[in-house]
Write a protein that holds these residues in place. Structure first.
Motif, mmCIF file in Angstrom:
data_model
loop_
_atom_site.group_PDB
_atom_site.id
_atom_site.type_symbol
_atom_site.label_atom_id
_atom_site.label_comp_id
_atom_site.label_asym_id
_atom_site.label_seq_id
_atom_site.Cartn_x
_atom_site.Cartn_y
_atom_site.Cartn_z
ATOM 1 N N GLN A 1 6.157 7.762 3.519
ATOM 2 C CA GLN A 1 4.811 7.704 4.088
ATOM 3 C C GLN A 1 4.512 8.990 4.851
ATOM 4 O O GLN A 1 5.295 9.403 5.715
ATOM 5 C CB GLN A 1 4.675 6.507 5.021
ATOM 6 C CG GLN A 1 3.264 6.260 5.504
ATOM 7 C CD GLN A 1 3.173 5.018 6.369
ATOM 8 O OE1 GLN A 1 4.120 4.684 7.079
ATOM 9 N NE2 GLN A 1 2.054 4.338 6.318
ATOM 10 N N GLN B 1 1.792 12.449 -2.083
ATOM 11 C CA GLN B 1 2.249 11.109 -2.442
ATOM 12 C C GLN B 1 2.306 10.867 -3.955
ATOM 13 O O GLN B 1 2.660 9.777 -4.396
ATOM 14 C CB GLN B 1 1.330 10.066 -1.802
ATOM 15 C CG GLN B 1 1.366 10.108 -0.282
ATOM 16 C CD GLN B 1 0.369 9.145 0.321
ATOM 17 O OE1 GLN B 1 0.651 7.959 0.498
ATOM 18 N NE2 GLN B 1 -0.807 9.645 0.633
ATOM 19 N N TYR C 1 0.791 -1.228 0.000
ATOM 20 C CA TYR C 1 0.000 0.000 0.000
ATOM 21 C C TYR C 1 0.827 1.284 0.000
ATOM 22 O O TYR C 1 0.272 2.378 0.082
ATOM 23 C CB TYR C 1 -1.013 0.014 1.158
ATOM 24 C CG TYR C 1 -2.003 -1.110 1.076
ATOM 25 C CD1 TYR C 1 -2.698 -1.363 -0.104
ATOM 26 C CD2 TYR C 1 -2.219 -1.958 2.164
ATOM 27 C CE1 TYR C 1 -3.587 -2.413 -0.192
ATOM 28 C CE2 TYR C 1 -3.120 -3.018 2.071
ATOM 29 C CZ TYR C 1 -3.793 -3.233 0.894
ATOM 30 O OH TYR C 1 -4.683 -4.275 0.809
ATOM 31 N N ARG C 2 2.141 1.152 -0.108
ATOM 32 C CA ARG C 2 2.946 2.350 -0.327
ATOM 33 C C ARG C 2 2.780 2.797 -1.782
ATOM 34 O O ARG C 2 2.362 2.034 -2.646
ATOM 35 C CB ARG C 2 4.422 2.069 -0.013
ATOM 36 C CG ARG C 2 4.682 1.630 1.430
ATOM 37 C CD ARG C 2 4.504 2.754 2.421
ATOM 38 N NE ARG C 2 5.472 3.801 2.229
ATOM 39 C CZ ARG C 2 6.703 3.801 2.756
ATOM 40 N NH1 ARG C 2 7.094 2.785 3.518
ATOM 41 N NH2 ARG C 2 7.519 4.811 2.548
ATOM 42 N N ARG D 1 -0.472 2.577 -5.974
ATOM 43 C CA ARG D 1 -0.226 1.896 -4.712
ATOM 44 C C ARG D 1 0.231 0.470 -4.967
ATOM 45 O O ARG D 1 -0.195 -0.173 -5.930
ATOM 46 C CB ARG D 1 -1.489 1.883 -3.853
ATOM 47 C CG ARG D 1 -1.724 3.205 -3.150
ATOM 48 C CD ARG D 1 -2.528 3.023 -1.884
ATOM 49 N NE ARG D 1 -2.814 4.296 -1.265
ATOM 50 C CZ ARG D 1 -2.003 4.942 -0.437
ATOM 51 N NH1 ARG D 1 -0.834 4.426 -0.140
ATOM 52 N NH2 ARG D 1 -2.356 6.104 0.084
ATOM 53 N N SER E 1 -6.711 4.173 7.735
ATOM 54 C CA SER E 1 -7.329 3.517 6.583
ATOM 55 C C SER E 1 -6.800 4.075 5.268
ATOM 56 O O SER E 1 -6.884 3.416 4.233
ATOM 57 C CB SER E 1 -8.859 3.677 6.633
ATOM 58 O OG SER E 1 -9.255 4.977 6.244
ATOM 59 N N ARG F 1 0.608 7.488 8.368
ATOM 60 C CA ARG F 1 1.065 7.270 9.737
ATOM 61 C C ARG F 1 0.468 8.360 10.624
ATOM 62 O O ARG F 1 0.888 9.515 10.586
ATOM 63 C CB ARG F 1 2.588 7.299 9.816
ATOM 64 C CG ARG F 1 3.099 6.970 11.214
ATOM 65 C CD ARG F 1 4.594 7.033 11.296
ATOM 66 N NE ARG F 1 5.042 6.993 12.671
ATOM 67 C CZ ARG F 1 6.258 7.335 13.074
ATOM 68 N NH1 ARG F 1 7.144 7.752 12.193
ATOM 69 N NH2 ARG F 1 6.584 7.264 14.343
ATOM 70 N N GLN G 1 -3.653 4.686 4.789
ATOM 71 C CA GLN G 1 -2.241 4.319 4.747
ATOM 72 C C GLN G 1 -1.334 5.487 5.130
ATOM 73 O O GLN G 1 -0.235 5.644 4.587
ATOM 74 C CB GLN G 1 -1.854 3.774 3.368
ATOM 75 C CG GLN G 1 -2.839 2.817 2.742
ATOM 76 C CD GLN G 1 -3.184 1.659 3.656
ATOM 77 O OE1 GLN G 1 -2.337 1.166 4.394
ATOM 78 N NE2 GLN G 1 -4.431 1.209 3.604
ATOM 79 N N GLY H 1 -7.576 4.125 1.446
ATOM 80 C CA GLY H 1 -6.595 3.538 0.554
ATOM 81 C C GLY H 1 -6.086 4.499 -0.486
ATOM 82 O O GLY H 1 -5.003 4.337 -1.019
ATOM 83 N N THR I 1 -0.166 -3.082 -4.315
ATOM 84 C CA THR I 1 -1.215 -3.991 -3.854
ATOM 85 C C THR I 1 -0.636 -5.391 -3.668
ATOM 86 O O THR I 1 0.480 -5.670 -4.111
ATOM 87 C CB THR I 1 -2.345 -4.051 -4.887
ATOM 88 O OG1 THR I 1 -1.797 -4.562 -6.127
ATOM 89 C CG2 THR I 1 -2.947 -2.668 -5.127
#
Length: 412
Positions: free
Chosen positions: A176, A324, A30-31, A154, A215, A219, A217, A410, A156
């Motif tokens: 992140q 991101q 998920y990064r 992302r 949820s 922090r 992703q 997500g 997966t």
């Protein structure tokens, strides 16, 4: 006070993509990819059988039929994991082969074992086949050097399988985002075990933000609840920022125009820049966006729970997307059920709503009761925000309207 569209423009203007870092594939779930990913190997690396059965030359069996079956001698066998066999003669022979085993050179079709009759060292075939039947060709999944994932996607579980299968053990991803959030308000009570005293309410915003950010992703770091004391907040903020080095600070409450709404004043005292304060939206008008001297961005969200949720969904989330390198999310279109009146034509309204598909496949959306910004219960049965655009005041049954999910979970 600025318009919603101007606020969005300012958010985009100030958000720059975070730096990238290399992480093991096992830690990349998920990064967000910071650069395109190229296959390091050809997959499959060799032609192999998709079935347990027999490899043949299709030209040897073209005349096979129920009334005139063709019999072939079994010349050898191969199992998965063995080096490719090199038979000396393959004309009018068959080669026993297992799923995943390399197809010996010269054979160009596979008969599943259930489609042949075996008699000792001979097989009998009663139907023709096409060249390439049940053979996985080398490179038909991935070609070496092929770009199979673009930057901004992302990672997966399926992508992790692709990375692993093509010989990639590390991947460059965007850092992140770290979001530090505080609740302000002397009236708030943190613990469910603490009885409420007159004038007190429970803190629902912080658990909501912690869950919602997780949820997405992100922090999420909870800095705690702070009373309506500016110096107390400054001390807590500076300590937490030094420890956690956040990219974004969120606060809930203390951003309106009351005597205890100290957030704008604190930002000024810290030498920060208020980029905008108050927006033509409902709920959530007092929202604030600022930049602190350390280049940490600051969102002051109104304290009513629904205003906090709107601020997260329509201001913080787009900013996180841009940090991101994720694409901008678009609103979807649905058919309105019911009639709505928006008293301010030049404002944008966000309403708790429920969407569903009708028998013809259209998305129908209906507003929930209890639209006040302090009411959480209607959110339980909501799965969407109905967005009433600027420029209109009346929305009739059957009109096309815009909507989106409650959370951009997500942020795919």
């Amino acid at each position: 006070m600025i318009s919603f569209s101007e606020a969005q423009r300012l958010l985009q203007q100030h958000a720059e993509r975070l730096v990238s870092e290399s992480v093991p594939v096992a830690s990349a779930l998920y990064r967000v990819l910071a650069e395109p990913v190229l296959a390091q190997e050809t997959i499959p690396p060799f032609a192999n059988s998709a079935m347990d059965g027999f490899a043949v030359r299709h030209q040897d069996v073209q005349s096979a039929s129920n009334t005139a079956p063709i019999r072939l001698r079994i010349a050898g066998s191969s199992a998965a994991g063995e080096a490719p066999a090199k038979p000396t003669s393959i004309e009018k022979t068959a080669w026993r082969i297992m799923t995943g085993a390399a197809v010996p050179a010269g054979y160009d079709a596979i008969y599943p074992i259930e489609n042949v009759s075996v008699d000792g060292e001979l097989i009998s075939i009663d139907s023709a086949c096409e060249a390439g039947a049940h053979i996985r060709k080398a490179g038909e999944d991935f070609a070496k050097g092929e770009t199979f994932a673009k930057a901004g996607r992302r990672v997966t579980p399926a992508m992790i399988a692709a990375l692993a299968s093509t010989g990639i053990d590390t991947v460059n991803v965007v850092e992140q985002p770290r979001v530090l959030h505080f609740a302000t308000g002397s009236e708030l009570v943190e613990s469910a075990q603490t009885p409420l005293q007159p004038g007190q309410i429970r803190n629902s915003n912080s658990p909501f933000l912690q869950a919602a950010l997780a949820s997405m992703q992100v922090r999420a770091i909870y800095g705690g609840q702070v009373r309506d004391e500016p110096n107390e907040f400054i001390t807590a903020l500076q300590s937490a920022m030094a420890m956690h080095k956040p990219h974004i600070v969120l606060t809930t409450g203390a951003v309106s125009a009351g005597d205890f709404d100290f957030i704008p004043r604190v930002i000024a005292e810290l030498g920060g820049e208020i980029i905008f304060h108050k927006c033509t939206i409902k709920p959530g008008k007092p929202i604030l966006f600022a930049r602190l001297p350390s280049n940490v961005f600051f969102f002051g969200l109104p304290g009513n729970p629904v205003s906090t949720a709107v601020g997260l969904r329509f201001f913080v989330t787009p900013f996180l997307r841009r940090l991101q390198g994720l694409p901008e999310a678009n609103l979807a279109t649905a058919v309105l059920r019911g009639y709505l009146h928006k008293p301010k034509a030049d404002w944008r309204f966000f309403l708790k709503a429920h969407s569903e598909s009708d028998d013809s496949g259209r998305t129908i959306i209906e507003v929930q009761g209890g639209q006040e910004s302090h009411k959480i219960k209607p959110l339980i049965d909501s799965n969407a925000w109905l967005v009433l655009d600027e420029g209109r005041t009346h929305f009739a049954n059957g009109d096309l309207v815009h909507y989106c999910s409650l959370l951009d979970a997500g942020m795919e």
